[in-house]
Write a protein that holds these residues in place. Structure first.
Motif, mmCIF file in Angstrom:
data_model
loop_
_atom_site.group_PDB
_atom_site.id
_atom_site.type_symbol
_atom_site.label_atom_id
_atom_site.label_comp_id
_atom_site.label_asym_id
_atom_site.label_seq_id
_atom_site.Cartn_x
_atom_site.Cartn_y
_atom_site.Cartn_z
ATOM 1 N N UNK A 185 0.794 -1.376 0.086
ATOM 2 C CA UNK A 185 0.498 0.078 0.314
ATOM 3 C C UNK A 185 0.655 1.133 -0.224
ATOM 4 N N UNK A 186 1.979 0.887 0.072
ATOM 5 C CA UNK A 186 3.411 2.664 0.034
ATOM 6 C C UNK A 186 3.314 3.415 1.163
ATOM 7 N N UNK A 187 2.236 2.903 2.696
ATOM 8 C CA UNK A 187 2.496 3.720 4.070
ATOM 9 C C UNK A 187 4.262 3.685 3.962
ATOM 10 N N UNK A 188 4.375 4.596 4.560
ATOM 11 C CA UNK A 188 5.725 4.882 4.856
ATOM 12 C C UNK A 188 6.358 3.546 6.122
ATOM 13 N N UNK A 189 7.342 3.166 6.311
ATOM 14 C CA UNK A 189 7.977 2.363 7.134
ATOM 15 C C UNK A 189 7.285 1.750 8.472
ATOM 16 N N UNK A 190 7.959 3.453 9.434
ATOM 17 C CA UNK A 190 7.352 4.298 9.857
ATOM 18 C C UNK A 190 5.401 4.029 10.559
ATOM 19 N N UNK A 191 5.122 4.413 9.615
ATOM 20 C CA UNK A 191 2.871 5.153 10.083
ATOM 21 C C UNK A 191 2.931 3.401 10.216
ATOM 22 N N UNK A 192 3.821 2.737 8.771
ATOM 23 C CA UNK A 192 3.457 1.139 9.394
ATOM 24 C C UNK A 192 3.554 0.665 10.316
ATOM 25 N N UNK A 193 4.490 0.698 11.129
ATOM 26 C CA UNK A 193 4.965 0.383 12.528
ATOM 27 C C UNK A 193 4.131 0.299 13.169
ATOM 28 N N UNK A 194 3.888 1.721 13.693
ATOM 29 C CA UNK A 194 2.591 2.136 14.930
ATOM 30 C C UNK A 194 1.323 1.818 14.623
ATOM 31 N N UNK A 195 0.903 1.667 13.219
ATOM 32 C CA UNK A 195 -0.466 1.482 13.521
ATOM 33 C C UNK A 195 -0.343 0.158 13.623
ATOM 34 N N UNK A 196 1.290 -0.790 13.155
ATOM 35 C CA UNK A 196 0.867 -2.148 13.080
ATOM 36 C C UNK A 196 0.971 -2.729 15.028
#
Length: 295
Positions: free
Chosen positions: A40-51
């Protein structure tokens, strides 16, 4: 304002992650991060935070189902979490001193070994439940002091399963190592904690998974608060994801409690093989610029 299609995609992804995470005790981070960042092309740090927020939601939703059944062992969770937290802090700092290539290859090798260990004698666990073998394990002194042994009701075999914890010292040391590797690579510790409890400490697979779910919630909440304080948590995308993962993990918890223990172990082994392939693929890519399919 995000579109309805985007909301549906986030909900579906988190639902699947919650379902699988609750059944296998991994929290769903191994699914959410690569989907959000790679697909989905989300920045990795935002993806980790959401995860991390989703991991906490999975822990709460599944534990709500597991606790009344006696599948969660809170004393055991707190005992092993001491080692995991210390290891995670050390791992986070050591990640800056060790080559990512070495970390990924080491992880891949460890995971394939764990997968082989879990697969070996997977079907024997059903017999161990029927024959009450878990109750005949020799309880060690640490387990006696901290009252780690317990029992649960197995919904598939319709019996109370009493288990006695052994190798508590080794389990604590292994949890420290699991935390170290998890902290260094940003992974959830469930992929290590479940085999440690099940194979090393002779704890039934269902209890290992349910207790792991409680533990990852404790660890994940610390990380989620950190990312929130840094302004990396996108609340707009987190809302549909938390709803999806809560529904998925609730259903997953119900499904897991009714499954045969042997099938859970086989499914967990297959997950470890997949994660091992991904880790080795990343390591080989960094070392020799070789790209494996799907990595």
């Amino acid at each position: 304002m995000i579109s309805a299609l985007w909301v549906l995609t986030l909900f579906s992804t988190s639902f699947a992650a919650g379902l699988i995470g609750a059944i296998l005790g991994i929290g769903g981070g191994a699914i959410i991060v690569p989907v959000l960042s790679s697909l989905l092309g989300m920045p990795i740090k935002e993806a980790i935070a959401a995860s991390l927020v989703c991991v906490v939601a999975t822990s709460v939703a599944s534990s709500r189902k597991y606790l009344p059944q006696g599948l969660v062992n809170p004393r055991l969770a707190l005992f092993l979490e001491m080692g995991t937290v210390i290891g995670a802090v050390i791992g986070a700092f050591s990640a800056f001193m060790v080559s990512p290539m070495v970390l990924h290859i080491a992880l891949g090798v460890i995971l394939i070994i764990l997968a082989a260990v879990q697969l070996k004698g997977a079907r024997r666990e059903d017999d161990m439940i029927r024959l009450m073998t878990f109750s005949r394990t020799s309880e060690d002194s640490l387990a006696k002091i901290f009252k780690l042994s317990s029992k649960y009701y197995d919904s598939h075999f319709k019996v109370d399963v009493e288990y006695r914890v052994t190798n508590s010292g080794l389990g604590l040391a292994s949890s420290l190592l699991a935390g170290l590797i998890s902290g260094a690579l940003g992974l959830g510790g469930g992929i290590f904690k479940v085999p440690i409890m099940n194979r090393l400490m002779k704890i039934p697979i269902k209890v290992s998974i349910a207790t792991s779910e409680l533990m990852i919630g404790m660890t994940g909440s610390i990380g989620a608060i950190t990312y929130f304080s840094l302004g990396l948590l996108n609340l707009e995308i987190v809302t549909p994801m938390v709803i999806g993962i809560a529904v998925g993990s609730t259903i997953g918890a119900i499904v897991m409690s009714k499954m045969r223990a042997s099938r859970i172990r086989i499914a967990f082994s297959l997950l470890l093989i997949y994660l091992s392939y991904m880790a080795l693929g990343k390591g080989l890519s960094l070392a020799f610029n070789i790209t494996l399919p799907g990595v």
